[in-house]
Design an enzyme around this catalytic site. Sequence first.
Site, mmCIF file in Angstrom:
data_model
loop_
_atom_site.group_PDB
_atom_site.id
_atom_site.type_symbol
_atom_site.label_atom_id
_atom_site.label_comp_id
_atom_site.label_asym_id
_atom_site.label_seq_id
_atom_site.Cartn_x
_atom_site.Cartn_y
_atom_site.Cartn_z
ATOM 1 N N GLY A 27 4.705 115.252 12.670
ATOM 2 C CA GLY A 27 5.955 114.693 13.187
ATOM 3 C C GLY A 27 6.939 114.463 12.052
ATOM 4 O O GLY A 27 6.590 113.873 11.040
ATOM 5 N N ARG A 80 13.792 116.737 -1.957
ATOM 6 C CA ARG A 80 14.767 116.797 -3.066
ATOM 7 C C ARG A 80 14.143 116.262 -4.361
ATOM 8 O O ARG A 80 14.275 116.871 -5.434
ATOM 9 C CB ARG A 80 15.989 115.962 -2.685
ATOM 10 N N VAL A 114 11.472 118.687 -5.809
ATOM 11 C CA VAL A 114 12.078 119.888 -6.418
ATOM 12 C C VAL A 114 12.756 119.541 -7.742
ATOM 13 O O VAL A 114 12.551 120.204 -8.775
ATOM 14 C CB VAL A 114 13.075 120.542 -5.436
ATOM 15 N N ARG A 129 3.308 121.971 14.296
ATOM 16 C CA ARG A 129 1.913 121.618 14.541
ATOM 17 C C ARG A 129 1.162 122.953 14.529
ATOM 18 O O ARG A 129 1.615 123.904 15.157
ATOM 19 C CB ARG A 129 1.774 120.902 15.886
ATOM 20 N N ASP A 152 -1.532 111.481 9.238
ATOM 21 C CA ASP A 152 -2.976 111.587 8.965
ATOM 22 C C ASP A 152 -3.504 112.997 9.185
ATOM 23 O O ASP A 152 -4.360 113.476 8.442
ATOM 24 C CB ASP A 152 -3.752 110.551 9.776
ATOM 25 N N SER A 176 -1.845 115.844 8.775
ATOM 26 C CA SER A 176 -1.405 116.664 7.637
ATOM 27 C C SER A 176 -2.229 116.366 6.396
ATOM 28 O O SER A 176 -2.576 117.261 5.625
ATOM 29 C CB SER A 176 0.072 116.382 7.354
ATOM 30 N N THR A 222 5.415 109.563 8.090
ATOM 31 C CA THR A 222 5.246 109.396 9.535
ATOM 32 C C THR A 222 5.847 108.068 9.968
ATOM 33 O O THR A 222 5.634 107.040 9.302
ATOM 34 C CB THR A 222 3.752 109.411 9.948
ATOM 35 N N ILE A 223 6.573 108.065 11.057
ATOM 36 C CA ILE A 223 7.200 106.801 11.501
ATOM 37 C C ILE A 223 6.152 105.834 12.048
ATOM 38 O O ILE A 223 6.421 104.652 12.222
ATOM 39 C CB ILE A 223 8.292 107.052 12.565
ATOM 40 N N ASP A 224 4.925 106.338 12.319
ATOM 41 C CA ASP A 224 3.891 105.480 12.930
ATOM 42 C C ASP A 224 3.420 104.382 11.985
ATOM 43 O O ASP A 224 2.920 103.350 12.442
ATOM 44 C CB ASP A 224 2.678 106.316 13.350
ATOM 45 N N ASP A 263 0.745 104.314 10.184
ATOM 46 C CA ASP A 263 -0.684 104.064 10.456
ATOM 47 C C ASP A 263 -1.567 104.515 9.301
ATOM 48 O O ASP A 263 -2.784 104.633 9.456
ATOM 49 C CB ASP A 263 -1.114 104.781 11.747
ATOM 50 N N ARG A 305 2.218 106.532 18.489
ATOM 51 C CA ARG A 305 0.956 107.171 18.877
ATOM 52 C C ARG A 305 -0.056 106.075 19.190
ATOM 53 O O ARG A 305 0.182 105.296 20.099
ATOM 54 C CB ARG A 305 0.444 108.107 17.789
ATOM 55 N N GLY A 325 13.658 90.079 18.772
ATOM 56 C CA GLY A 325 13.568 88.854 19.574
ATOM 57 C C GLY A 325 13.056 89.106 20.982
ATOM 58 O O GLY A 325 13.519 88.489 21.953
ATOM 59 N N ARG A 345 12.885 109.341 15.626
ATOM 60 C CA ARG A 345 12.486 110.260 14.550
ATOM 61 C C ARG A 345 13.704 110.818 13.829
ATOM 62 O O ARG A 345 13.580 111.482 12.792
ATOM 63 C CB ARG A 345 11.689 111.412 15.156
HETATM 64 P P1 ADP Z 1 0.596 114.229 11.595
HETATM 65 O O1 ADP Z 1 0.413 114.820 10.233
HETATM 66 O O2 ADP Z 1 1.971 113.659 11.785
HETATM 67 O O3 ADP Z 1 -0.535 113.319 11.985
HETATM 68 P P2 ADP Z 1 -0.660 116.264 13.244
HETATM 69 O O4 ADP Z 1 -1.782 115.367 13.624
HETATM 70 O O5 ADP Z 1 -0.043 117.152 14.256
HETATM 71 O O6 ADP Z 1 0.577 115.445 12.638
HETATM 72 O O7 ADP Z 1 -1.170 117.186 12.033
HETATM 73 C C1 ADP Z 1 -0.232 118.117 11.478
HETATM 74 C C2 ADP Z 1 -0.961 119.399 11.171
HETATM 75 O O8 ADP Z 1 -1.998 119.161 10.223
HETATM 76 C C3 ADP Z 1 -1.699 119.992 12.369
HETATM 77 O O9 ADP Z 1 -0.822 120.712 13.198
HETATM 78 C C4 ADP Z 1 -2.704 120.899 11.664
HETATM 79 O O10 ADP Z 1 -2.073 122.074 11.203
HETATM 80 C C5 ADP Z 1 -3.072 120.058 10.445
HETATM 81 N N1 ADP Z 1 -4.300 119.293 10.688
HETATM 82 C C6 ADP Z 1 -4.431 118.209 11.477
HETATM 83 N N2 ADP Z 1 -5.713 117.768 11.449
HETATM 84 C C7 ADP Z 1 -6.395 118.604 10.603
HETATM 85 C C8 ADP Z 1 -7.753 118.699 10.140
HETATM 86 N N3 ADP Z 1 -8.673 117.811 10.543
HETATM 87 N N4 ADP Z 1 -8.084 119.690 9.270
HETATM 88 C C9 ADP Z 1 -7.145 120.586 8.861
HETATM 89 N N5 ADP Z 1 -5.863 120.567 9.252
HETATM 90 C C10 ADP Z 1 -5.491 119.586 10.119
HETATM 91 O O1 F6P Z 2 3.421 110.900 14.808
HETATM 92 C C1 F6P Z 2 4.790 110.679 14.989
HETATM 93 C C2 F6P Z 2 5.128 110.757 16.462
HETATM 94 O O2 F6P Z 2 6.491 110.480 16.626
HETATM 95 C C3 F6P Z 2 4.323 109.797 17.335
HETATM 96 O O3 F6P Z 2 4.793 108.456 17.257
HETATM 97 C C4 F6P Z 2 4.536 110.418 18.689
HETATM 98 O O4 F6P Z 2 3.554 110.042 19.636
HETATM 99 C C5 F6P Z 2 4.413 111.922 18.348
HETATM 100 O O5 F6P Z 2 4.838 112.042 16.999
HETATM 101 C C6 F6P Z 2 5.257 112.815 19.232
HETATM 102 O O6 F6P Z 2 4.912 114.149 18.872
HETATM 103 P P1 F6P Z 2 5.902 115.384 19.233
HETATM 104 O O7 F6P Z 2 7.139 115.229 18.397
HETATM 105 O O8 F6P Z 2 5.097 116.587 18.850
HETATM 106 O O9 F6P Z 2 6.199 115.245 20.704
#
Ligand code: ADP
Ligand code: F6P
Length: 323
Positions: free
Chosen positions: A11, A21, A24, A72, A103, A105, A125-127, A129, A171, A185, A256
Amino acid sequence: MKRIAVLSSGGDAPGMNAFIRSVVRMAIGNGLEAFGVMRGYQGLIDADIEPLHKRSVSNIIQRGGTMLRTARCPEFKTAKGQRQAIRNLNAHNIDGLVVLGGDGSLAGALALHKAGFKVIGAPGTIDNDLAGTDMAIGVDTALNTVLNAIDRIKETASSHERAFLVEVMGRNCGYIALISGIIGGAEMICIPEKDFELMDVVKVVQKTYISGKTHCIIIVAEGAKHSTQQIKITLDERIEEAGFESRVTILGHIQRGGSPTAFDRLLATRLGAAAVELLLKGESGKMVGLVGNKIMATPIKEVLENRKQLDMELYDMARTLEF
Ligand code: ADP
Ligand code: F6P
């Protein structure tokens, strides 16, 4: 370490461009060549890799989104996809990779590290987490976007004397909901980390109505135990008890977007520079993060094993402040 590449994955988040930036400019400033991978891991598999120069990242620090785009990519979860990625990195004589994302990525980055490729991760990530950093890139901007929305909703809610269910992203993490509920509030905050019953919401709306307030704001994290729709149906069924009629606003992807705040621009710039410095020292398999006000490096394995816990003392404080 002569040539490094950077990619944004998962995301997108405001501040990703400021991070790119910084990577690089820091690389080139240290005599390295810089490359950008388009569309996250999909671009790595497709060898969609292009050289970046100082001017390539001009005038982007203030822009939301990511100039490298993101995607993704399920294929990268396979050994075949990872092998193809490493093959493409080697074919471009790239010695090190910086991965910005959540997580998922970072799990991908760990796979590359385990395969022997030098990689440094950064939290984007904006989450919010991710363990290993107090704040991820994009969180502060997302919170300000949600806060602006809550302030606007409160005005129309008061005009019509209504209850509003405001759904936010995150999420499975309630960080955005918790913090935006406190600073906005809100009268109630529904998060995945805390069970609640549908009737609890009716009781809060009723209590707010009886207190004489002209509106009731309820923040609902998208991963909460009960969905916003379920809560809305219950409030409609119990409107006599609740007092206020209710409306729903799902903030969605506006959380986002937007120009990154000062905090996110500084965080992104510091983390981008730190990532390059770690690669220059020969480090790999670590994620840069902000702990206290210090930039720290945490093994990605440790980040992924220790899912960040929400500060429930903040939740308890919020409960006390709600009325
Ligand atoms: P975020 O990084 O925001 O959590 P995703 O969960 O979609 O977003 O993960 C982003 C990309 O990272 C996935 O589309 C995939 O290409 C890769 N990825 C996710 N989980 C794994 C994993 N367990 N092993 C290898 N690549 C992964
Ligand atoms: O992980 C960031 C996030 O914005 C989550 O908060 C949300 O559930 C998800 O991505 C939405 O994913 P997508 O942009 O693929 O719909």
